[in-house]
Design a protein around this motif. Structure first.
Motif, PDB file in Angstrom:
ATOM      1  N   LYS A  51       1.639   5.954 -10.538  1.00 43.39           N
ATOM      2  CA  LYS A  51       1.718   7.478 -10.264  1.00 43.39           C
ATOM      3  C   LYS A  51       2.997   6.712  -9.062  1.00 43.39           C
ATOM      4  CE  LYS A  51      -1.995   9.079  -8.362  1.00 43.39           C
ATOM      5  NZ  LYS A  51      -2.712   9.935  -7.852  1.00 43.39           N
ATOM      6  N   THR A  52       4.529   7.214  -8.547  1.00 46.92           N
ATOM      7  CA  THR A  52       5.081   6.759  -7.822  1.00 46.92           C
ATOM      8  C   THR A  52       4.554   7.064  -6.818  1.00 46.92           C
ATOM      9  OG1 THR A  52       6.014   9.637  -7.394  1.00 46.92           O
ATOM     10  CG2 THR A  52       7.117   8.583  -9.034  1.00 46.92           C
ATOM     11  N   VAL A  53       5.093   5.839  -6.141  1.00 42.48           N
ATOM     12  CA  VAL A  53       4.336   6.236  -4.407  1.00 42.48           C
ATOM     13  C   VAL A  53       4.691   7.427  -3.432  1.00 42.48           C
ATOM     14  CG1 VAL A  53       6.961   5.604  -3.386  1.00 42.48           C
ATOM     15  CG2 VAL A  53       5.004   4.103  -2.221  1.00 42.48           C
ATOM     16  N   GLU A  54       5.399   8.034  -3.476  1.00 42.11           N
ATOM     17  CA  GLU A  54       5.699   9.496  -3.171  1.00 42.11           C
ATOM     18  C   GLU A  54       4.077  10.157  -3.382  1.00 42.11           C
ATOM     19  OE1 GLU A  54       9.429   8.439  -3.351  1.00 42.11           O
ATOM     20  OE2 GLU A  54       8.070   8.448  -5.463  1.00 42.11           O
ATOM     21  N   ASN A  55       3.697   9.711  -4.860  1.00 41.04           N
ATOM     22  CA  ASN A  55       2.172  10.227  -5.326  1.00 41.04           C
ATOM     23  C   ASN A  55       1.214   9.819  -5.026  1.00 41.04           C
ATOM     24  OD1 ASN A  55       3.528  13.306  -5.808  1.00 41.04           O
ATOM     25  ND2 ASN A  55       4.505  11.699  -7.707  1.00 41.04           N
ATOM     26  N   CYS A  56       1.059   9.022  -3.786  1.00 44.76           N
ATOM     27  CA  CYS A  56      -0.466   7.661  -3.462  1.00 44.76           C
ATOM     28  C   CYS A  56      -0.156   8.312  -2.050  1.00 44.76           C
ATOM     29  CB  CYS A  56       0.336   6.526  -4.045  1.00 44.76           C
ATOM     30  SG  CYS A  56      -0.079   6.561  -6.116  1.00 44.76           S
ATOM     31  N   LYS A  57      -1.626   7.954  -2.046  1.00 40.65           N
ATOM     32  CA  LYS A  57      -2.115   8.139  -0.278  1.00 40.65           C
ATOM     33  C   LYS A  57      -2.829   6.802   0.056  1.00 40.65           C
ATOM     34  CE  LYS A  57      -3.148  13.323  -0.349  1.00 40.65           C
ATOM     35  NZ  LYS A  57      -4.065  13.854  -0.327  1.00 40.65           N
ATOM     36  N   PHE A  58      -2.169   6.355   1.793  1.00 37.36           N
ATOM     37  CA  PHE A  58      -3.494   5.743   1.635  1.00 37.36           C
ATOM     38  C   PHE A  58      -4.386   5.786   2.091  1.00 37.36           C
ATOM     39  CE2 PHE A  58       0.266   3.645   3.023  1.00 37.36           C
ATOM     40  CZ  PHE A  58      -0.208   2.120   3.008  1.00 37.36           C
ATOM     41  N   GLU A  59      -6.032   5.102   1.856  1.00 40.02           N
ATOM     42  CA  GLU A  59      -7.157   5.393   2.202  1.00 40.02           C
ATOM     43  C   GLU A  59      -7.732   4.277   2.150  1.00 40.02           C
ATOM     44  OE1 GLU A  59      -9.095   4.880  -2.072  1.00 40.02           O
ATOM     45  OE2 GLU A  59      -7.719   6.537  -2.277  1.00 40.02           O
ATOM     46  N   ALA A  60      -8.844   4.775   3.472  1.00 41.07           N
ATOM     47  CA  ALA A  60      -9.905   3.938   4.061  1.00 41.07           C
ATOM     48  C   ALA A  60     -11.374   4.568   3.383  1.00 41.07           C
ATOM     49  CB  ALA A  60      -9.888   3.626   5.281  1.00 41.07           C
ATOM     50  N   HIS A  61     -12.136   3.303   3.752  1.00 39.21           N
ATOM     51  CA  HIS A  61     -13.473   3.093   3.053  1.00 39.21           C
ATOM     52  C   HIS A  61     -14.646   3.027   4.305  1.00 39.21           C
ATOM     53  CE1 HIS A  61     -12.093   4.926  -0.536  1.00 39.21           C
ATOM     54  NE2 HIS A  61     -12.486   3.663  -0.758  1.00 39.21           N
TER      55      HIS A  61
END
Length: 148
Positions: A51-61
């Motif tokens: 996906k484009t960067v705008e449609n991706c989120k930073f996540e963590a576990h």
């Protein structure tokens, strides 16, 4: 964060043998799905379009360390320390995930290609599934989860 080629995965003592062995044997014929390796490790194999960067989120576990490895395709992945990030979605303990707003500070960029892996610790946020270049690409990816 550790970035390396799959042929070197056994050099890292913090990666359980069953996870290393499973990742070493993956081929493009592997079916997408959930593979339980032990009480403290499993692997999800997924197929998707980047996906484009705008449609991706930073996540963590918090509970699991990720080992992300492409089997087919190419994608970009950003990594940045969790410390100082603004939470956009609170931690969900059942799914072991939380999301963050895009930081002002530039993250480290990683180009994932087949059989190159990145090991991501709980104190590192990551933004996976991004296009590598301007176009979306189909990828097959394994994400090993190891109890931290």
């Amino acid at each position: 964060m550790i970035i390396d080629d799959i042929k070197n995965i056994r050099k890292y003592s913090n990666i359980p043998l069953e996870a290393a062995q499973f990742l070493e044997t993956l081929t493009s014929d592997m079916l997408a799905g959930h593979y339980k390796l032990s009480a403290s490790a499993y692997v999800n194999v997924d197929e998707y379009e980047t996906k484009t960067v705008e449609n991706c989120k930073f996540e963590a576990h918090k509970k699991y360390i990720d080992i992300q490895m492409l089997i087919e395709g190419e994608e970009e992945l950003d990594i940045i320390p969790v410390e100082g990030l603004k939470v956009s979605e609170q931690y969900d303990g059942e799914r072991d995930i939380m999301f963050f707003e895009t930081p002002e500070k530039a993250p480290d960029k990683i180009q994932l290609k087949p059989y190159k892996f990145v090991l991501i610790y709980p104190e590192e946020a990551h933004r996976p599934q991004m296009n590598s270049g301007s176009e979306s690409k189909k990828v097959k990816k394994a994400v090993a989860k190891i109890l931290a």
